[in-house]
Design a protein around this motif. Structure first.
Motif, PDB file in Angstrom:
ATOM      1  N   UNK A   1     -50.826   5.919   0.666  1.00 10.44           N
ATOM      2  CA  UNK A   1     -52.285   5.903   0.526  1.00 10.44           C
ATOM      3  C   UNK A   1     -52.930   7.253   0.793  1.00 10.44           C
ATOM      4  N   UNK A   2     -52.162   8.227   1.260  1.00  8.14           N
ATOM      5  CA  UNK A   2     -52.739   9.530   1.573  1.00  8.14           C
ATOM      6  C   UNK A   2     -53.113  10.279   0.307  1.00  8.14           C
ATOM      7  N   UNK A   3     -54.192  11.013   0.403  1.00  9.57           N
ATOM      8  CA  UNK A   3     -54.661  11.810  -0.729  1.00  9.57           C
ATOM      9  C   UNK A   3     -53.982  13.178  -0.699  1.00  9.57           C
ATOM     10  N   UNK A   4     -52.667  13.169  -0.903  1.00 14.31           N
ATOM     11  CA  UNK A   4     -51.866  14.390  -0.915  1.00 14.31           C
ATOM     12  C   UNK A   4     -51.050  14.414  -2.201  1.00 14.31           C
ATOM     13  N   UNK A   5     -50.437  15.538  -2.457  1.00 15.98           N
ATOM     14  CA  UNK A   5     -49.590  15.653  -3.643  1.00 15.98           C
ATOM     15  C   UNK A   5     -48.268  14.932  -3.389  1.00 15.98           C
ATOM     16  N   UNK A   6     -48.034  13.872  -4.112  1.00 14.21           N
ATOM     17  CA  UNK A   6     -46.822  13.082  -3.944  1.00 14.21           C
ATOM     18  C   UNK A   6     -46.395  12.531  -5.302  1.00 14.21           C
ATOM     19  N   UNK A   7     -45.111  12.263  -5.411  1.00 13.05           N
ATOM     20  CA  UNK A   7     -44.574  11.767  -6.676  1.00 13.05           C
ATOM     21  C   UNK A   7     -43.348  10.922  -6.399  1.00 13.05           C
ATOM     22  N   UNK A   8     -43.096   9.989  -7.290  1.00 13.82           N
ATOM     23  CA  UNK A   8     -41.890   9.168  -7.242  1.00 13.82           C
ATOM     24  C   UNK A   8     -41.357   9.066  -8.660  1.00 13.82           C
TER      25      UNK A   8
ATOM     26  N   UNK B   1     -33.454  -3.414 -11.021  1.00 14.48           N
ATOM     27  CA  UNK B   1     -33.988  -3.368  -9.645  1.00 14.48           C
ATOM     28  C   UNK B   1     -34.695  -2.046  -9.397  1.00 14.48           C
ATOM     29  N   UNK B   2     -34.053  -0.961  -9.792  1.00 15.41           N
ATOM     30  CA  UNK B   2     -34.671   0.355  -9.599  1.00 15.41           C
ATOM     31  C   UNK B   2     -35.990   0.455 -10.359  1.00 15.41           C
ATOM     32  N   UNK B   3     -35.994  -0.002 -11.605  1.00 17.46           N
ATOM     33  CA  UNK B   3     -37.213   0.065 -12.405  1.00 17.46           C
ATOM     34  C   UNK B   3     -38.320  -0.796 -11.793  1.00 17.46           C
ATOM     35  N   UNK B   4     -37.922  -1.934 -11.228  1.00 14.43           N
ATOM     36  CA  UNK B   4     -38.899  -2.822 -10.586  1.00 14.43           C
ATOM     37  C   UNK B   4     -39.535  -2.136  -9.379  1.00 14.43           C
ATOM     38  N   UNK B   5     -38.714  -1.559  -8.520  1.00 10.97           N
ATOM     39  CA  UNK B   5     -39.239  -0.876  -7.340  1.00 10.97           C
ATOM     40  C   UNK B   5     -40.046   0.360  -7.720  1.00 10.97           C
ATOM     41  N   UNK B   6     -39.588   1.069  -8.711  1.00 12.52           N
ATOM     42  CA  UNK B   6     -40.310   2.265  -9.154  1.00 12.52           C
ATOM     43  C   UNK B   6     -41.714   1.901  -9.627  1.00 12.52           C
ATOM     44  N   UNK B   7     -41.831   0.814 -10.383  1.00 14.97           N
ATOM     45  CA  UNK B   7     -43.143   0.381 -10.864  1.00 14.97           C
ATOM     46  C   UNK B   7     -44.040  -0.060  -9.713  1.00 14.97           C
ATOM     47  N   UNK B   8     -43.474  -0.756  -8.730  1.00 14.43           N
ATOM     48  CA  UNK B   8     -44.283  -1.228  -7.603  1.00 14.43           C
ATOM     49  C   UNK B   8     -44.798  -0.064  -6.758  1.00 14.43           C
ATOM     50  N   UNK B   9     -43.927   0.889  -6.470  1.00 11.89           N
ATOM     51  CA  UNK B   9     -44.346   2.037  -5.656  1.00 11.89           C
ATOM     52  C   UNK B   9     -45.413   2.841  -6.388  1.00 11.89           C
TER      53      UNK B   9
END
Length: 546
Positions: free
Chosen positions: A134-141, A181-189
């Protein structure tokens, strides 16, 4: 169920979205059409009542299941923070965190604010690592591949990077076959990240509006869980159920998000049909602001509020959906080409470059003065265009000519007469034996290697001049650059271009002995430049230690 039956026990897309606009439980009006497509893909775009009933029951099971999960160790959740997904427990498949060459299995928990990873201990889980989304910082997944000894063999992981963390977090979701599973978690994050970015970008500070968006995101994730349980044989695309991930991916999705923000600020989301009120009825509500929401609802009139039912939002969704379909159709035409091998790719590019190949002899005839009249005409036109500074106008004429050719092709309906390009493999046939082909390929590799060496040497020589490792050569280059700078400052640049054009056209008329001597001296000067020595090491720390 009169809302779901129209002469037969199934419902269409419009009725499904209309129901979602009244009661946003089974669908959200912003992505209800995409949700309907995913749910009805196996049934011909008709949602039958048994499937609808199963979908609601799976949503209820999912909510009850999420409420039973324990809070991650060493963490105290916020009052409006709720667990949305858990993986890596004894009843689910493993989740592995990679730190360098070591791997740590553990439990992964996602909330509407953060991601928590608890490494497995001997008896219990260790304290959780918190990744604040939730932080307003530069982040990516993004997706990543992992494997033994750093080899990227298994494309079943995600990698999270943020300016708040000293190192990236790599989480793997092992599976035997696919990477769902990976695609599911990636979409949720990503959905949680996009949610908070949306709140920050649109400066939504009202507690009711903020919690309404959280509620809609939570319900979207619950719908996704329910759809995955209902469609286990062919799991749906996760983004079709997630509002922010969907519209950050499809074309014109930013327009939809803008309309969504405007409609949220104008609407009254405290009424009985809002997503937050539905969560409150399921005992998933924000306790701090529940009184405020109830007060807002009591002050509103008794009419039913249709959430986000605005023409501008509906028009933006329709436009985005139509353009997504066009892009999918266009991408489908390229999939077959991407699956071709090296030989077929060479055939295709050779065939496509044939027009340019046929144009090369014409240019050679002009520059070698085999057609003096045409050469003089091209030379005079080039000099006049350069002197009069008509380059922009010439380019405009070229664009108009291209438009005329395109209109002519459309009028002749060339796309109907030749709707495909046929390429024969016989054009690549060779009379060489297998051994000769291997030797030819080896010579080709040697040629590529020689070209790479020449490029490396050239760059090192230039670097040697720039840092004055070769003083004599550097001084000569600086003097030449100074003279060129003075000439460029005094003489208009168009005269340099005219001189370059004249040189290009007259260099083939005859080679004097002076030019040959000059080229030889230039080559000798270039060969005399020493390069900076290069040493390749396995560990850069050993160089620092020395």
């Amino acid at each position: 169920m009169p809302l779901l039956v129209n002469n037969e026990p199934n419902v269409g897309e419009d009725a499904f979205v209309w129901l979602g606009s009244l009661v946003p439980l089974v669908a959200d009006v912003s992505n209800g059409r995409f949700t309907f497509e995913s749910l009805t893909a196996p049934t011909g775009n008709r949602l039958h009542f048994p499937a609808y009933d199963m979908f609601l029951k799976e949503m209820d099971k999912c909510i009850r299941h999420l409420q039973k999960h324990a809070t991650p160790n060493g963490v105290e959740l916020a009052e409006d923070e709720y667990i949305l997904h858990v993986d890596g427990t004894a009843s689910t498949q493993r989740v592995v965190r990679h730190i360098g060459t070591t791997s740590w299995p553990g439990r992964l928990t996602l909330t509407n604010y953060s991601l928590y990873f608890e490494a497995s201990g001997v008896i219990r889980y260790e304290d959780a690592l918190k990744i604040d989304l939730s932080k307003n910082v530069e982040q990516s997944v993004k997706p990543a591949a992992t494997g033994p000894w750093g080899a990227q063999l298994y494309d079943k992981a995600i990698i999270y990077d943020s300016t708040d963390l000293s190192e990236t977090v790599v989480l793997e979701f092992p599976e035997l076959t696919s990477s769902t599973r990976r695609d599911h978690w990636l979409a949720l994050v990503r959905e949680i990240m996009f949610l908070h970015q949306f709140l920050s970008k649109n400066q939504i500070n009202c507690l009711i509006q903020t919690w309404e968006l959280h509620s809609r995101t939570i319900l979207g994730i619950v719908r996704l869980h329910a759809a995955r349980e209902m469609l286990r044989i062919s799991p749906p695309v996760p983004t079709k159920f997630l509002i922010f991930s969907l519209y950050n991916e499809i074309p014109k999705g930013d327009y939809v998000l803008e309309e969504l923000a405007d409609s949220l600020k104008k609407g009254n989301n405290g009424q009985s049909c809002s997503a937050s009120s539905i969560l409150r009825s399921m005992n998933i509500s924000k306790s701090v602001d529940s009184d405020i929401i109830i007060d807002e609802a009591s002050q509103a009139d008794g009419s039913v509020n249709v959430v986000d039912d605005s023409p501008s939002l509906e028009a933006a969704i329709k436009q985005s959906r139509e353009e997504e379909k066009e892009i999918l159709i266009a991408k489908a035409t390229t999939d077959e080409l991407k699956e071709e091998g090296v030989t077929d790719s060479v055939l295709v590019i050779t065939e496509l470059l044939k027009p340019l190949k046929n144009a090369v002899p014409w240019f050679q005839e002009i520059f070698t003065w085999e057609r003096p009249i045409i050469t003089l005409a091209v030379l005079a036109a080039s000099l006049m265009i350069t002197y009069m500074e008509w380059v922009g106008k010439t380019f405009a004429v070229f664009l108009i000519w291209a438009i005329i050719k395109m209109l002519d092709a459309r009028q002749k309906k060339i796309h109907d007469k030749s709707n495909e390009i046929v390429i024969s493999r016989s054009s690549m046939a060779s009379d060489q034996s297998t051994m000769e082909s291997i030797v030819s390929a080896q010579h080709g590799l040697y040629t590529v290697h020689d070209m790479m060496q020449i490029a490396n040497i050239a760059m090192l020589k230039i670097w040697s001049i720039l840092i004055s490792k070769a003083d004599k050569h550097a001084n000569l280059v600086m003097v030449a650059m100074s003279g060129l700078a003075i000439l460029l400052a005094v003489i208009p640049f168009k005269f340099f271009l005219m001189a370059l054009i004249l040189q290009s056209f007259t260099m083939t008329l005859g080679k004097s002995s002076g030019s040959g001597t000059g080229n030889r001296r230039l080559r000798e000067w270039w060969d005399s430049i020493p390069i900076v020595p290069i040493r390749v090491v396995d560990d850069p720390n050993t160089v620092d230690a020395k």
